[in-house]
Enzyme design. Structure first.
Site, PDB file in Angstrom:
ATOM      1  N   CYS A  81       0.839  -1.192   0.000  1.00 37.80           N
ATOM      2  CA  CYS A  81       0.000   0.000   0.000  1.00 37.80           C
ATOM      3  C   CYS A  81       0.886   1.260   0.000  1.00 37.80           C
ATOM      4  CB  CYS A  81      -1.005  -0.027   1.152  1.00 37.80           C
ATOM      5  SG  CYS A  81      -2.365   1.161   0.922  1.00 37.80           S
ATOM      6  N   HIS A 190      -3.761  -4.656  -0.473  1.00 34.45           N
ATOM      7  CA  HIS A 190      -3.368  -5.298   0.783  1.00 34.45           C
ATOM      8  C   HIS A 190      -3.473  -6.812   0.630  1.00 34.45           C
ATOM      9  CE1 HIS A 190      -3.143  -1.819   3.535  1.00 34.45           C
ATOM     10  NE2 HIS A 190      -4.041  -1.283   2.733  1.00 34.45           N
ATOM     11  N   GLU A 192      -2.647  -9.009   2.736  1.00 36.47           N
ATOM     12  CA  GLU A 192      -3.060  -9.584   4.023  1.00 36.47           C
ATOM     13  C   GLU A 192      -4.561  -9.468   4.253  1.00 36.47           C
ATOM     14  OE1 GLU A 192      -2.455  -5.245   5.062  1.00 36.47           O
ATOM     15  OE2 GLU A 192      -1.687  -6.701   3.605  1.00 36.47           O
TER      16      GLU A 192
END
Length: 209
Positions: A81, A190, A192
């Site tokens: 990001c 992202h 994750e």
């Protein structure tokens, strides 16, 4: 088990990144210590919020120097990001220009779309030969951002292997979604927070260390 350091420079909640990397098979340390960040098998540079604030935080823990030393030695770094955005030359937010880490030429600027921020799931156009996206080229990833790099300007003239650049589009505006450039990789989204596809991408990165 590969040792991964997640650089802690005050950019927000990093626990989701730590947990995702652990699930990807890494031994993970959240750290602001230069020696730990430089010595790990892989370094993850996360980032949320404003470009200028992230650069100030990075400088406070010698982040640009850590990244530079690792790359000079061919040691992997992954930006996520705003952690991707700061790898470019500069960012412009609200008329304020901030110098970045300058690992790649380019400017981070506001998206030219009717609806900003770009928030939610989106597909990408993965670069041919991508290792990060192998097996998940057609999947969706989770984005939350108002700024991005809209023009890739690095030209290698065949002197070195050109970076693999993956693109995405929001509201008709095309922007860089990921880059793979030797030991330096980065994603605007992202991983994750991107479910199984993001988990697979992180596993691919960890396995490459």
């Amino acid at each position: 088990m590969k040792r991964v350091a997640v650089l802690d420079y005050g950019s927000g909640n990093l626990r989701s990144a730590v947990r995702a990397l652990e699930r990807a098979g890494a031994e993970v340390t959240l750290t602001a210590e230069r020696a730990v960040a430089e010595d790990a098998d892989g370094l993850v540079v996360p980032g949320v919020g404003a470009y200028a604030a992230c650069m100030a935080g990075l400088r406070s823990v010698h982040g640009p120097e850590i990244i530079g030393r690792r790359l000079a030695g061919g040691r992997p770094v992954l930006g996520i990001c705003v952690g991707m955005q700061v790898l470019f030359s500069r960012g412009v937010e609200h008329g304020v220009e901030t110098t970045g880490c300058d690992e790649w030429p380019g400017v981070v600027e506001r998206l030219h779309a009717a609806v900003v921020p770009h928030m939610g799931w989106n597909t990408v156009s993965a670069a041919e030969g991508s290792q990060l996206f192998a097996g998940v080229e057609g999947e969706r990833f989770y984005f939350v951002h108002s700024y991005a790099v809209r023009d890739w300007t690095l030209v290698t003239n065949d002197r070195t292997r050109p970076p693999l650049v993956t693109w995405a589009e929001h509201g008709g505006d095309r922007f860089v979604a990921a880059v793979e450039n030797g030991p330096l990789s980065a994603t605007q989204f992202h991983p994750e927070k991107s479910g199984d596809a993001g988990a697979a991408l992180l596993r691919s990165w960890v396995l490459s260390l």
